[in-house]
Design an enzyme around this catalytic site. Sequence first.
Site, PDB file in Angstrom:
ATOM      1  N   LYS A   1      46.838  22.411 -31.471  1.00  0.00           N
ATOM      2  CA  LYS A   1      47.174  22.500 -30.042  1.00  0.00           C
ATOM      3  C   LYS A   1      46.571  21.301 -29.304  1.00  0.00           C
ATOM      4  CE  LYS A   1      47.349  27.529 -30.338  1.00  0.00           C
ATOM      5  NZ  LYS A   1      46.732  28.820 -29.920  1.00  0.00           N
TER       6      LYS A   1
ATOM      7  N   GLU B   1      46.190  28.421 -46.827  1.00  0.00           N
ATOM      8  CA  GLU B   1      45.616  29.457 -45.961  1.00  0.00           C
ATOM      9  C   GLU B   1      46.709  30.437 -45.562  1.00  0.00           C
ATOM     10  OE1 GLU B   1      42.942  29.957 -41.873  1.00  0.00           O
ATOM     11  OE2 GLU B   1      43.791  27.983 -42.402  1.00  0.00           O
TER      12      GLU B   1
ATOM     13  N   ARG C   1      41.974   2.004 -16.180  1.00  0.00           N
ATOM     14  CA  ARG C   1      42.426   3.387 -16.157  1.00  0.00           C
ATOM     15  C   ARG C   1      42.757   3.905 -17.545  1.00  0.00           C
ATOM     16  NH1 ARG C   1      40.804   7.417 -14.898  1.00  0.00           N
ATOM     17  NH2 ARG C   1      40.210   6.314 -13.000  1.00  0.00           N
TER      18      ARG C   1
ATOM     19  N   ASP D   1      43.065  36.894 -37.873  1.00  0.00           N
ATOM     20  CA  ASP D   1      43.571  36.576 -36.542  1.00  0.00           C
ATOM     21  C   ASP D   1      43.465  37.766 -35.596  1.00  0.00           C
ATOM     22  OD1 ASP D   1      44.820  34.766 -34.709  1.00  0.00           O
ATOM     23  OD2 ASP D   1      46.682  35.897 -34.963  1.00  0.00           O
TER      24      ASP D   1
ATOM     25  N   LYS E   1      51.775  31.423 -41.684  1.00  0.00           N
ATOM     26  CA  LYS E   1      51.543  32.139 -40.438  1.00  0.00           C
ATOM     27  C   LYS E   1      52.522  33.307 -40.300  1.00  0.00           C
ATOM     28  CE  LYS E   1      50.428  29.816 -36.771  1.00  0.00           C
ATOM     29  NZ  LYS E   1      49.034  30.309 -36.602  1.00  0.00           N
TER      30      LYS E   1
END
Length: 471
Positions: free
Chosen positions: A295, A358, A262, A387, A327
């Site tokens: 994410k 960035e 598994r 964005d 951001k």
Amino acid sequence: MQTSESSKTSEEHTSSDGRFYQPRKDSRTKKSSKSQAKDRGETKKLEFLGEKWKFFQECNQERKVIKEWNGLGFIKPINPSCHVSTHFQLPIQLPRFLNQLKLCCLHTLRELLKKQLMSGALYITQLILPRCCNTTSRQIVRMSATETRYPGISFQSMAIKPPSHPTYDLKGVIKLALSEDAGDRGDVTCMATIPLDMEVEAHFLAKEDGIIAGITLAEMVFHEADPSLKAEWSQKDGDYVHKGLQFGKVYGRAHSIVVAERVVLNFMQRMSGIATLTKAMADAARPACILETRKTAPGLRLVDKWAVLIGGGQNHRMGLFDMVMIKDNHISAAGSITNAIKSVDQYLDKKNLQMEVEVETRTMEEVNEVLRYASQTKTSLTRIMLDNMVVPLPNGDVDVSMLKEAVQLINGRVDTEASGNVTMDTVHKIGRTGVTFISSGALTHSVKALDISLKIDMELALQVGRRTNRA
């Protein structure tokens, strides 16, 4: 001859004032040669985690083990050319190890470590010495992912290597996955139904079309569960598989295979799902490059990003440490986008750091402000994120005119990255705007696992699969 012996005896028994004395008869002076050598040896004190442990003794230069250590233990890499990047934690049960360690010289210590740790670049941290060698303790040894050797597994030879991370413990993730399955009792069903000495062969079956990923990781899981297990593959990471294809097998102890099954499938199905979606989006996004984001599933950052690479995408920043990404919240806290970039430039200059920078922009006004700052000041800025400049339309299409205008305004002075409203249906149109990168969180946060099974009785599995249209 007698005179000289007598003279020697008198000299040995003469005090500083010339008088003779009889040596004291003390049992403590009657020591074996081994005890005397032991007394002469300088006791080395090793301070680990705030406590000092009298452990090693230096009897002569050839048997020299180590100098005084303060704080945490440290042994330099056996191979100086190895660089520690991604790390594994390898536990060692200390009692037997320390019994061997007591009487070995530094050279022997190195040889012992090489044998116990399957060789490779290593350094020791957090060495916890037990008060007695009957006490079970654990020692953590960190190893570079690219230097760790599993029998039959080589990061150097694999087609797609895992991304680099300075602290990620891939081996620890595998051990945790096996541990959460085993709990405190182990596999009670296996212990009840499968003889420990039974050996079988189990086959991997693809139940749908897609890109296979996680083969190397599967071998690592099998090795962790039982080093005697052997796997063979007809495909490699990144290859296309179709429904009904048997693409690999593992053979060895049935108990071990079922215990690892598994965990192996959980990793492979998730990674293959990510790789399959990444491959489709990467092909559609050309000439732009597809990126994932942060994410990812907690604890599976490196695994998820590895799957993106296998699928043909590129990695965005690995974490908060390897790239500056300004951001919206950073901009709000700094007061303006100019203040934020200026603060980053000053910080990097003060710390003498060089890394990609960035900045996220949400409006054309912000794009112009960034370009104005960059034209007037020497800056570390390397990329502008555009964005949510892809606007959804009522008919299901998207309007990319704002994104295209921003790309033309920047005109190649720095790289550009489109973000927001990126789906399988929109990525092709976004890629044709001239943007350098397209980032999609959906690659990892909304992954659909690829259906894969591992079966001992493959004939029956195929019958059932055909009946349910899954083989």
